[in-house]
Design a protein around this motif. Structure first.
Motif, PDB file in Angstrom:
ATOM      1  N   ASP A  34       0.762  -1.205  -0.093  1.00 20.51           N
ATOM      2  CA  ASP A  34       0.060   0.108   0.026  1.00 20.51           C
ATOM      3  C   ASP A  34       0.857   1.139  -0.057  1.00 20.51           C
ATOM      4  O   ASP A  34       0.588   2.343  -0.595  1.00 20.51           O
ATOM      5  N   GLU A  35       1.937   1.306   0.895  1.00 23.76           N
ATOM      6  CA  GLU A  35       2.667   2.481   0.776  1.00 23.76           C
ATOM      7  C   GLU A  35       3.871   2.414  -0.200  1.00 23.76           C
ATOM      8  O   GLU A  35       4.566   1.405   0.096  1.00 23.76           O
ATOM      9  N   ASP A  36       3.841   3.202  -1.095  1.00 25.31           N
ATOM     10  CA  ASP A  36       4.859   3.273  -2.282  1.00 25.31           C
ATOM     11  C   ASP A  36       6.200   3.929  -1.781  1.00 25.31           C
ATOM     12  O   ASP A  36       6.238   5.269  -2.108  1.00 25.31           O
ATOM     13  N   PHE A  37       7.158   3.507  -1.574  1.00 24.16           N
ATOM     14  CA  PHE A  37       8.339   3.900  -1.087  1.00 24.16           C
ATOM     15  C   PHE A  37       9.266   3.427  -2.094  1.00 24.16           C
ATOM     16  O   PHE A  37      10.601   3.265  -2.064  1.00 24.16           O
ATOM     17  N   GLY A  38       9.121   3.086  -3.388  1.00 20.74           N
ATOM     18  CA  GLY A  38       9.781   2.607  -4.391  1.00 20.74           C
ATOM     19  C   GLY A  38       9.513   1.288  -4.844  1.00 20.74           C
ATOM     20  O   GLY A  38      10.213   0.651  -5.909  1.00 20.74           O
ATOM     21  N   ILE A  39       8.833   0.582  -4.061  1.00 26.88           N
ATOM     22  CA  ILE A  39       8.396  -0.814  -4.008  1.00 26.88           C
ATOM     23  C   ILE A  39       6.938  -0.925  -4.432  1.00 26.88           C
ATOM     24  O   ILE A  39       6.429  -0.464  -3.444  1.00 26.88           O
ATOM     25  N   ASP A  40       6.498  -1.372  -5.276  1.00 27.63           N
ATOM     26  CA  ASP A  40       4.946  -1.432  -5.551  1.00 27.63           C
ATOM     27  C   ASP A  40       4.342  -2.854  -5.017  1.00 27.63           C
ATOM     28  O   ASP A  40       3.335  -2.809  -4.683  1.00 27.63           O
ATOM     29  N   ALA A  41       5.144  -3.998  -5.038  1.00 26.99           N
ATOM     30  CA  ALA A  41       4.540  -5.168  -4.806  1.00 26.99           C
ATOM     31  C   ALA A  41       5.715  -6.109  -4.601  1.00 26.99           C
ATOM     32  O   ALA A  41       6.937  -5.930  -4.827  1.00 26.99           O
ATOM     33  N   GLU A  42       5.393  -7.378  -4.168  1.00 30.94           N
ATOM     34  CA  GLU A  42       6.039  -8.560  -3.966  1.00 30.94           C
ATOM     35  C   GLU A  42       5.758  -9.674  -4.521  1.00 30.94           C
ATOM     36  O   GLU A  42       4.515  -9.784  -4.576  1.00 30.94           O
ATOM     37  N   ALA A  43       6.248 -10.391  -5.052  1.00 27.16           N
ATOM     38  CA  ALA A  43       6.032 -11.812  -5.447  1.00 27.16           C
ATOM     39  C   ALA A  43       6.732 -12.834  -4.797  1.00 27.16           C
ATOM     40  O   ALA A  43       7.826 -12.910  -4.680  1.00 27.16           O
ATOM     41  N   ARG A  78      17.456   6.966 -10.058  1.00 37.47           N
ATOM     42  CA  ARG A  78      18.745   6.382  -8.959  1.00 37.47           C
ATOM     43  C   ARG A  78      18.185   6.242  -7.785  1.00 37.47           C
ATOM     44  O   ARG A  78      18.699   5.275  -7.194  1.00 37.47           O
ATOM     45  N   LYS A  79      17.095   6.650  -7.322  1.00 37.35           N
ATOM     46  CA  LYS A  79      16.450   6.286  -5.920  1.00 37.35           C
ATOM     47  C   LYS A  79      16.366   4.827  -6.044  1.00 37.35           C
ATOM     48  O   LYS A  79      16.195   4.042  -5.057  1.00 37.35           O
ATOM     49  N   TYR A  80      15.644   4.354  -7.044  1.00 37.75           N
ATOM     50  CA  TYR A  80      15.567   2.953  -7.030  1.00 37.75           C
ATOM     51  C   TYR A  80      16.921   1.848  -6.938  1.00 37.75           C
ATOM     52  O   TYR A  80      16.948   0.859  -6.419  1.00 37.75           O
ATOM     53  N   LEU A  81      17.683   2.295  -7.645  1.00 37.59           N
ATOM     54  CA  LEU A  81      19.129   1.841  -7.605  1.00 37.59           C
ATOM     55  C   LEU A  81      19.625   1.787  -6.316  1.00 37.59           C
ATOM     56  O   LEU A  81      20.262   0.898  -5.717  1.00 37.59           O
TER      57      LEU A  81
END
Length: 284
Positions: A34-43, A78-81
């Motif tokens: 729910d909280e988007d800190f750069g990661i949208d989901a998990e598999a 860059r924030k994702y890296l």
């Protein structure tokens, strides 16, 4: 009532479609964050049960993707890296074309290591363009490579674990752990590509320069000397440069390591043509 921007709506559509795609696969469980800190989901891989074999997913949705010579263009902030560098779970960047209902993936930690092997520390700009092979689709990944990534069956994960061990040995100033680390690298070295050994040596050089003048810096210099003694014949010219160079001057420890390389691996060093290389690169 505030209206959502078109980009938000587009992202939501891509998110829903991708979550459904993963959830429909027999071997995967999709979990939205729910909280988007750069990661949208998990598999999470569920092929043999639920064991916490998780991938972190970042979605990027568009209505059109640029193609060139069999590859898909993606721009990664860059924030994702930076997040992927620190995350202990594999971080997968997913490019979604909502118009054609197709998606492609990129394992960020692996891409970061590949870039570092090409002397790019990824700290000089705010975004980076890369090209994903057009056949590297999410469908293909869920059936194959993404399972290997989730279960840590790759050289990339081994290299990442070794880098973590190196940092832990340095941070804790644990001499026994340092000795064990060097022994472990020696054991797995035959199964590692030269580029992986290169990355480990260059990380040791980088840590040594960052921690110079401290107790931790002394520890990392010991690791660096031992890596050079054991694996100097497999290091690249770029590793030698990072070992020797420190900002706009040369590292004293690096110069000692260079002497070790000349003593123990003269043929490899001669093949680099270092004097001319340093002149051409305008190095001190």
């Amino acid at each position: 009532m505030a209206k959502r921007a078109l980009s938000q709506k587009l992202g939501a559509r891509g998110h829903r479609w991708m979550m459904s795609k993963i959830e429909d696969h027999d071997d995967w469980l999709a979990r939205s964050l729910d909280e988007d800190f750069g990661i949208d989901a998990e598999a999470e891989l569920t092929e043999d049960g639920v064991f916490g074999q998780i991938l972190k997913l970042q979605f990027k949705t568009s209505t059109h993707v640029e193609r060139k010579t069999g590859k898909i263009k993606v721009t990664i902030e860059r924030k994702y890296l930076d997040y992927a560098k620190e995350c202990r779970y594999p971080v997968i960047f997913v490019c979604i074309d909502i118009t054609t209902r197709k998606a492609w993936y990129l394992w960020l930690q692996k891409w970061i290591l590949e870039e570092r092997s090409n002397r790019n520390r990824l700290d000089s700009q705010e975004s980076f363009v890369c090209w994903i092979p057009e056949d590297q689709t999410i469908e293909k990944g869920l059936d194959g490579e993404l399972k290997d990534i989730a279960t840590w069956r790759s050289e990339t994960q081994l290299t990442l674990c070794l880098l973590d061990t190196l940092r832990a040995a340095t941070a804790t100033y644990d001499q026994d752990l340092i000795t064990r680390f060097i022994g472990l690298v020696g054991e797995v070295a035959p199964d590692l590509a030269d580029t992986s050994l290169d990355i480990i040596a260059r990380e040791a050089a980088y840590l040594g320069q960052r921690l110079r003048g401290t107790a931790e810096g002394v520890v990392i210099s010991e690791v660096l000397f031992e890596l050079v003694r054991r694996f100097g014949g497999r290091l690249s010219i770029y590793s030698v440069r990072e070992i020797v160079q420190r900002d706009d001057t040369n590292s004293r420890i690096g110069l000692i390591a260079l002497g070790v390389l000349y003593d123990d691996f003269p043929d490899n060093l001669r093949s680099f043509g270092l004097p001319q290389y340093f002149i051409d690169e305008e190095l001190p």
